[in-house]
Design a protein around this motif. Structure first.
Motif, PDB file in Angstrom:
ATOM      1  N   PHE A 186      -1.078   4.126  16.311  1.00  0.00           N
ATOM      2  CA  PHE A 186       0.142   4.927  16.218  1.00  0.00           C
ATOM      3  C   PHE A 186       0.775   5.206  17.578  1.00  0.00           C
ATOM      4  O   PHE A 186       1.981   5.413  17.664  1.00  0.00           O
ATOM      5  N   ALA A 187      -0.033   5.198  18.633  1.00  0.00           N
ATOM      6  CA  ALA A 187       0.550   5.335  19.970  1.00  0.00           C
ATOM      7  C   ALA A 187       1.422   4.128  20.279  1.00  0.00           C
ATOM      8  O   ALA A 187       2.544   4.262  20.802  1.00  0.00           O
ATOM      9  N   ASN A 216       4.554  17.007  11.261  1.00  0.00           N
ATOM     10  CA  ASN A 216       4.045  16.561   9.968  1.00  0.00           C
ATOM     11  C   ASN A 216       3.106  15.372  10.135  1.00  0.00           C
ATOM     12  O   ASN A 216       2.102  15.257   9.438  1.00  0.00           O
ATOM     13  N   GLY A 217       3.446  14.490  11.081  1.00  0.00           N
ATOM     14  CA  GLY A 217       2.630  13.300  11.298  1.00  0.00           C
ATOM     15  C   GLY A 217       1.211  13.621  11.729  1.00  0.00           C
ATOM     16  O   GLY A 217       0.269  12.908  11.373  1.00  0.00           O
ATOM     17  N   VAL A 218       1.044  14.683  12.507  1.00  0.00           N
ATOM     18  CA  VAL A 218      -0.298  15.095  12.926  1.00  0.00           C
ATOM     19  C   VAL A 218      -1.156  15.393  11.696  1.00  0.00           C
ATOM     20  O   VAL A 218      -2.290  14.912  11.562  1.00  0.00           O
ATOM     21  N   VAL A 243      13.435   8.845  15.401  1.00  0.00           N
ATOM     22  CA  VAL A 243      12.787   9.713  14.417  1.00  0.00           C
ATOM     23  C   VAL A 243      11.404   9.168  14.069  1.00  0.00           C
ATOM     24  O   VAL A 243      10.427   9.913  13.973  1.00  0.00           O
ATOM     25  N   THR A 244      11.327   7.860  13.899  1.00  0.00           N
ATOM     26  CA  THR A 244      10.042   7.245  13.589  1.00  0.00           C
ATOM     27  C   THR A 244       9.074   7.391  14.746  1.00  0.00           C
ATOM     28  O   THR A 244       7.857   7.565  14.539  1.00  0.00           O
ATOM     29  N   ALA A 245       9.588   7.336  15.981  1.00  0.00           N
ATOM     30  CA  ALA A 245       8.727   7.540  17.149  1.00  0.00           C
ATOM     31  C   ALA A 245       8.100   8.929  17.116  1.00  0.00           C
ATOM     32  O   ALA A 245       6.932   9.109  17.482  1.00  0.00           O
ATOM     33  N   GLY A 246       8.887   9.926  16.682  1.00  0.00           N
ATOM     34  CA  GLY A 246       8.331  11.266  16.539  1.00  0.00           C
ATOM     35  C   GLY A 246       7.201  11.295  15.528  1.00  0.00           C
ATOM     36  O   GLY A 246       6.129  11.874  15.777  1.00  0.00           O
ATOM     37  N   MET A 247       7.418  10.640  14.389  1.00  0.00           N
ATOM     38  CA  MET A 247       6.374  10.605  13.364  1.00  0.00           C
ATOM     39  C   MET A 247       5.123   9.914  13.882  1.00  0.00           C
ATOM     40  O   MET A 247       3.995  10.393  13.697  1.00  0.00           O
ATOM     41  N   GLY A 278       2.984  11.896  16.223  1.00  0.00           N
ATOM     42  CA  GLY A 278       2.109  12.769  15.440  1.00  0.00           C
ATOM     43  C   GLY A 278       0.966  11.993  14.801  1.00  0.00           C
ATOM     44  O   GLY A 278      -0.182  12.453  14.781  1.00  0.00           O
ATOM     45  N   PHE A 279       1.269  10.798  14.296  1.00  0.00           N
ATOM     46  CA  PHE A 279       0.228   9.960  13.702  1.00  0.00           C
ATOM     47  C   PHE A 279      -0.864   9.642  14.716  1.00  0.00           C
ATOM     48  O   PHE A 279      -2.042   9.570  14.380  1.00  0.00           O
TER      49      PHE A 279
END
Length: 423
Positions: free
Chosen positions: A57-58, A247-249, A369-373, A376-377
């Motif tokens: 995810f990184a 939320n991704g976390v 936005v996906t980078a933010g998710m 968190g992932f």
């Protein structure tokens, strides 16, 4: 039948969009389903296993943040090919018996494969799919992640029983290769829409919202009047990215360790542990489609995010209760609540973007936005791994997940108040 009706996109294209979103995560979900075997075979700790998800995810977060503008300049066909080739390569690397470091490389490849799907699939929806179908298709294609989890969680343990977990990965690698060929055919048969309005921004709102906002500039118009440039994103993009990060976390802290939790804490078999994730994935598919329908009917994005956050908190409480009591039924309820809520967030985030960002900037805005998710992932699994490895174990882990979702609720309240001030 006129030319417009002849060009209505087929279900084949929808399958490709769903597959593009789900191909990258196949490797990670598959390894999570057989995590107990991998940990034993390689002699690694739970925290080290969590590093696989972090590496994945990184790379996805970095890729989404840096490659989105590159994606704006390349064709749909070439980007889809890259997605599926990288997803297949990641699974093939898992099959190489070279130790834990090779799995890290495979995880990185899987992450890069997840750098493009949201942007390119959103652009395809804006440019090739009529407005009447668009938001509904967002929910279906975003459920690709859950379809991926459902497929991998069922297939990996079963195939691993016959061919080992490395052999299972090699066999599953055929799936993204098949989807790649299908994407070439589907894109060729679905040309760009000729209606300029259909190719710009989805302004789907409820009748009441349309009447109330008629004298004012709409959100979509505001986004087009302030285009996404290299130096500026609309504040809404950053707010959605922040919610996605929090939320991704919680999402991946739960996803990655759910099978291990069921095996270690509740005594499930490896196959049954995989089934817990598979059932949760099936619920997630239905949930994302359902939340997309709510958005298509004009539901408020921030209000839906608040509701989803509260349901997710309930899921974390049930996970904690299952670990403390040992009651298996609480695990199933927790998995259902988690999938119904936390996994519906990406649909709301992407639908909000579809309403307000022009097609020419969709790949880069979706990328942020996906980078933010994905940030968190990346943080979720390694943090959960450290918590699980501590003396407090899973109990502390689920407590922290609950706090994370409470923070999501706070941010949703902030978004609701901001929306009221802008009215």
């Amino acid at each position: 039948m006129d030319r417009h009706e002849q060009r209505v996109p087929s279900r084949g294209l929808l399958t490709v969009l769903l597959g593009a979103v789900g191909a990258g995560p196949l490797m990670l979900y598959g390894l999570s389903a057989v995590s107990d075997s991998i940990i034993v075979d390689l002699g690694i700790s739970e925290a080290q296993f969590g590093l696989l998800a972090t590496a994945c995810f990184a790379c996805a977060a970095i890729g989404n943040a840096t490659l989105g503008r590159v994606a704006d300049k390349h064709s749909d066909n070439s980007l889809m090919t890259v997605v599926f080739v990288l997803a297949a390569a990641a699974l093939m690397l898992v099959a190489i018996p070279a130790g834990f470091w090779m799995l890290l490389i495979a995880a990185a490849a899987s992450g890069i494969a997840q750098s493009f799907p949201n942007g390119v699939t959103n652009r395809i929806l804006l440019q090739r799919v009529p407005t009447s179908k668009r938001i509904g298709w967002v929910g279906i294609k975003q459920s690709g992640v859950q379809v991926s989890q459902l497929t991998a969680s069922l297939a990996f343990p079963l195939l691993a029983a016959v061919a080992g977990w490395r052999g299972a990965a090699l066999l599953i690698a055929l799936v993204p290769l098949f989807l790649m060929v299908l994407s070439w055919r589907s894109l060729r048969k679905t040309p760009l829409l000729t209606d300029a309005a259909s190719r710009s921004v989805d302004t789907t709102t409820s009748t009441a919202e349309s009447e109330a906002d008629e004298p004012k500039t709409s959100t979509a118009e505001a986004a087009e009047s302030v285009p996404v440039t290299s130096s500026r994103y609309p504040g809404m993009v950053w707010a959605l990215a922040a919610f996605g990060l929090l939320n991704g976390v919680g999402v991946q802290a739960t996803n990655v360790y759910l099978p291990l939790f069921s095996v270690r804490e509740l005594g499930f078999s490896l196959v049954l542990g995989g089934i817990t994730a598979a059932v949760a994935g099936a619920i997630g598919v239905a949930a994302r489609v359902g939340w997309a329908r709510q958005m298509a009917r004009g539901a408020s994005g921030p209000r839906l995010l608040l509701l989803l956050a509260f349901i997710a908190v309930g899921g974390a409480v049930m996970f904690y209760g299952a670990g403390v009591s040992g009651w298996a039924w609480m695990l199933w309820v927790a998995a259902a609540l988690h999938r119904t809520s936390a996994l519906g967030v990406s649909v709301v985030l992407m639908s909000a973007l579809m309403r307000s960002i022009p097609a020419t900037s969709m790949a880069s805005a979706s990328g942020m936005v996906t980078a933010g998710m994905f940030t968190g992932f990346a943080l979720g699994p390694v943090a959960m791994g450290l918590l699980v490895s501590s003396p407090a174990g899973f109990s502390l882990g689920w407590a922290v997940v609950g706090v994370i979702y409470l923070l999501c609720a706070v941010l949703a309240v902030v978004l609701i108040r901001a929306a009221r001030r802008s009215e």
